[in-house]
Design a protein around this motif. Structure first.
Motif, mmCIF file in Angstrom:
data_model
loop_
_atom_site.group_PDB
_atom_site.id
_atom_site.type_symbol
_atom_site.label_atom_id
_atom_site.label_comp_id
_atom_site.label_asym_id
_atom_site.label_seq_id
_atom_site.Cartn_x
_atom_site.Cartn_y
_atom_site.Cartn_z
ATOM 1 N N MET A 3 -0.766 50.690 18.253
ATOM 2 C CA MET A 3 -0.272 50.626 19.612
ATOM 3 C C MET A 3 -0.382 49.185 20.098
ATOM 4 S SD MET A 3 -1.496 52.749 22.932
ATOM 5 C CE MET A 3 -3.051 52.044 23.366
ATOM 6 N N ASN A 4 0.714 48.628 20.577
ATOM 7 C CA ASN A 4 0.736 47.270 21.086
ATOM 8 C C ASN A 4 0.500 47.302 22.598
ATOM 9 O OD1 ASN A 4 1.146 44.663 21.799
ATOM 10 N ND2 ASN A 4 3.062 44.422 20.682
ATOM 11 N N VAL A 5 -0.756 47.165 22.987
ATOM 12 C CA VAL A 5 -1.144 47.220 24.398
ATOM 13 C C VAL A 5 -0.551 46.045 25.164
ATOM 14 C CG1 VAL A 5 -3.113 47.153 25.983
ATOM 15 C CG2 VAL A 5 -3.261 48.470 23.873
ATOM 16 N N ALA A 6 -0.524 44.861 24.534
ATOM 17 C CA ALA A 6 -0.075 43.651 25.217
ATOM 18 C C ALA A 6 1.370 43.746 25.686
ATOM 19 C CB ALA A 6 -0.264 42.441 24.306
ATOM 20 N N MET A 47 -13.438 50.606 12.312
ATOM 21 C CA MET A 47 -14.746 49.948 12.299
ATOM 22 C C MET A 47 -15.385 49.984 13.685
ATOM 23 S SD MET A 47 -14.208 46.648 9.809
ATOM 24 C CE MET A 47 -15.902 46.091 9.959
ATOM 25 N N LEU A 48 -14.604 49.683 14.713
ATOM 26 C CA LEU A 48 -15.119 49.683 16.080
ATOM 27 C C LEU A 48 -15.579 51.083 16.478
ATOM 28 C CD1 LEU A 48 -15.663 48.125 18.684
ATOM 29 C CD2 LEU A 48 -13.281 48.610 19.347
ATOM 30 N N GLU A 49 -14.785 52.087 16.135
ATOM 31 C CA GLU A 49 -15.149 53.464 16.475
ATOM 32 C C GLU A 49 -16.423 53.898 15.761
ATOM 33 O OE1 GLU A 49 -11.522 55.574 15.630
ATOM 34 O OE2 GLU A 49 -10.596 54.903 17.502
ATOM 35 N N GLU A 50 -16.547 53.550 14.477
ATOM 36 C CA GLU A 50 -17.755 53.907 13.734
ATOM 37 C C GLU A 50 -18.972 53.177 14.305
ATOM 38 O OE1 GLU A 50 -19.606 53.679 9.236
ATOM 39 O OE2 GLU A 50 -17.436 53.816 9.453
ATOM 40 N N TRP A 51 -18.823 51.883 14.600
ATOM 41 C CA TRP A 51 -19.923 51.133 15.191
ATOM 42 C C TRP A 51 -20.340 51.754 16.521
ATOM 43 C CZ3 TRP A 51 -23.585 47.712 14.265
ATOM 44 C CH2 TRP A 51 -24.235 47.153 15.348
ATOM 45 N N SER A 52 -19.364 52.094 17.350
ATOM 46 C CA SER A 52 -19.643 52.667 18.655
ATOM 47 C C SER A 52 -20.429 53.966 18.538
ATOM 48 C CB SER A 52 -18.332 52.900 19.408
ATOM 49 O OG SER A 52 -18.580 53.372 20.701
ATOM 50 N N ALA A 53 -20.134 54.752 17.511
ATOM 51 C CA ALA A 53 -20.799 56.044 17.328
ATOM 52 C C ALA A 53 -22.170 55.913 16.669
ATOM 53 C CB ALA A 53 -19.917 56.966 16.487
ATOM 54 N N THR A 54 -22.345 54.922 15.770
ATOM 55 C CA THR A 54 -23.567 54.860 14.962
ATOM 56 C C THR A 54 -24.456 53.650 15.212
ATOM 57 O OG1 THR A 54 -22.561 53.615 13.148
ATOM 58 C CG2 THR A 54 -22.344 56.040 13.082
ATOM 59 N N THR A 84 -5.845 35.627 2.565
ATOM 60 C CA THR A 84 -4.434 35.882 2.270
ATOM 61 C C THR A 84 -3.827 36.737 3.377
ATOM 62 O OG1 THR A 84 -4.867 37.936 1.064
ATOM 63 C CG2 THR A 84 -4.958 35.873 -0.211
ATOM 64 N N ASP A 85 -2.506 36.777 3.435
ATOM 65 C CA ASP A 85 -1.832 37.627 4.425
ATOM 66 C C ASP A 85 -2.244 39.082 4.241
ATOM 67 O OD1 ASP A 85 -0.539 35.418 5.458
ATOM 68 O OD2 ASP A 85 1.354 35.799 4.406
ATOM 69 N N GLU A 86 -2.408 39.508 2.996
ATOM 70 C CA GLU A 86 -2.808 40.896 2.713
ATOM 71 C C GLU A 86 -4.206 41.178 3.261
ATOM 72 O OE1 GLU A 86 -1.684 38.749 0.255
ATOM 73 O OE2 GLU A 86 0.366 39.559 0.226
ATOM 74 N N GLN A 87 -5.112 40.212 3.111
ATOM 75 C CA GLN A 87 -6.473 40.409 3.614
ATOM 76 C C GLN A 87 -6.486 40.499 5.141
ATOM 77 O OE1 GLN A 87 -8.119 36.966 1.692
ATOM 78 N NE2 GLN A 87 -9.090 38.180 0.080
ATOM 79 N N TYR A 88 -5.748 39.627 5.803
ATOM 80 C CA TYR A 88 -5.690 39.683 7.267
ATOM 81 C C TYR A 88 -5.057 40.995 7.738
ATOM 82 C CZ TYR A 88 -6.995 34.759 7.169
ATOM 83 O OH TYR A 88 -7.652 33.578 6.952
ATOM 84 N N SER A 89 -4.044 41.453 7.018
ATOM 85 C CA SER A 89 -3.394 42.715 7.353
ATOM 86 C C SER A 89 -4.369 43.886 7.190
ATOM 87 C CB SER A 89 -2.162 42.916 6.465
ATOM 88 O OG SER A 89 -1.563 44.153 6.728
ATOM 89 N N GLU A 90 -5.126 43.874 6.121
ATOM 90 C CA GLU A 90 -6.110 44.935 5.882
ATOM 91 C C GLU A 90 -7.179 44.930 6.974
ATOM 92 O OE1 GLU A 90 -8.155 48.153 4.311
ATOM 93 O OE2 GLU A 90 -6.105 47.468 3.949
ATOM 94 N N LEU A 91 -7.625 43.749 7.360
ATOM 95 C CA LEU A 91 -8.629 43.675 8.428
ATOM 96 C C LEU A 91 -8.101 44.239 9.740
ATOM 97 C CD1 LEU A 91 -10.397 40.263 7.854
ATOM 98 C CD2 LEU A 91 -11.388 42.538 7.697
ATOM 99 N N LYS A 92 -6.837 43.970 10.023
ATOM 100 C CA LYS A 92 -6.240 44.523 11.236
ATOM 101 C C LYS A 92 -6.186 46.052 11.164
ATOM 102 C CE LYS A 92 -2.512 43.823 14.464
ATOM 103 N NZ LYS A 92 -1.360 43.039 14.844
ATOM 104 N N LYS A 93 -5.884 46.592 9.971
ATOM 105 C CA LYS A 93 -5.811 48.059 9.801
ATOM 106 C C LYS A 93 -7.161 48.725 10.015
ATOM 107 C CE LYS A 93 -3.394 48.074 5.864
ATOM 108 N NZ LYS A 93 -2.840 48.570 4.623
ATOM 109 N N VAL A 94 -8.232 48.073 9.553
ATOM 110 C CA VAL A 94 -9.547 48.721 9.646
ATOM 111 C C VAL A 94 -10.299 48.360 10.925
ATOM 112 C CG1 VAL A 94 -9.758 48.924 7.139
ATOM 113 C CG2 VAL A 94 -10.803 46.953 8.322
ATOM 114 N N ALA A 95 -9.718 47.501 11.759
ATOM 115 C CA ALA A 95 -10.422 47.045 12.964
ATOM 116 C C ALA A 95 -10.815 48.212 13.881
ATOM 117 C CB ALA A 95 -9.574 46.028 13.728
ATOM 118 N N MET A 96 -9.884 49.095 14.198
ATOM 119 C CA MET A 96 -10.205 50.200 15.108
ATOM 120 C C MET A 96 -11.165 51.208 14.467
ATOM 121 S SD MET A 96 -10.139 51.196 18.146
ATOM 122 C CE MET A 96 -8.882 50.220 18.919
#
Length: 191
Positions: A1-4, A162-169, A148-160
């Protein structure tokens, strides 16, 4: 979702980030000598424009490149500056981008040549950094992107997730462990 895209506030970047300094001239001179930053302007008032209170200050502005401005306030009538003792010194810092790992190493040599202690380079998987302190006690980081572009893309995919898991645990999520593996492999290859 593009909030901006749908958000009513449309930011155009950081106008400036402001920190406190012990001595405005010393700070301007240090950032010019150590990081090559150009001193661009200053404001000095006896009364704070936003509140009207009497509190003389010198507000200096330095060009950090690419339209980014770093600013400092010297506040001679305030208590001596300190830092948040409840926050580790490594947490609050100013991070500047350099163009390559080679540039990072040249910067490290330059800064150490000025007699400043430098930590690193530290490998963060997708970037490498060095760390040191300015004369005000602010931690400064220089970082060179190496991912690499692939690494940055993967980080963007797992960002939410990761945040949700951190918030819960409140425990470090393992979604991006591959970043640490990259650093371990490179360190092992160096011997």
């Amino acid at each position: 979702m593009n909030v901006a895209a749908a958000h009513p506030v449309k930011l155009g970047g950081v106008h400036h980030a402001a920190y406190r300094c012990k001595d405005a001239k010393e700070t301007v001179d240090w950032y010019a000598r150590v990081l090559g930053m150009e001193y661009t302007s200053a404001f000095s008032e006896d009364h704070v424009p936003s509140t009207g209170e009497y509190d003389p200050y010198m507000h200096v502005f330095l060009d950090a490149g690419n339209g980014n401005i770093l600013a400092f306030f010297e506040l001679p009538n305030q208590k001596d500056m300190g830092r948040d003792e409840n926050t580790p010194a490594w947490v609050q810092h100013l991070a500047f981008r350099v163009s390559s790992e080679e540039e990072l190493l040249r910067a490290k040599d330059h800064i150490e040549g000025l007699g400043i202690d430098v930590l690193g380079p530290t490998h963060h998987g997708i970037f490498k950094s060095i760390y040191f302190f300015d004369p005000n006690g602010h931690r400064v980081e220089l970082a060179a992107d190496i991912g690499t572009d692939e690494q940055y893309s993967e980080l963007k995919k797992v960002a939410m997730p990761m945040l949700e898991e951190w918030s819960a645990t409140k425990k470090a999520p393992r979604h991006a462990d591959w970043l640490h593996e990259i650093a371990r492999e490179e360190n092992a290859a160096k011997g």
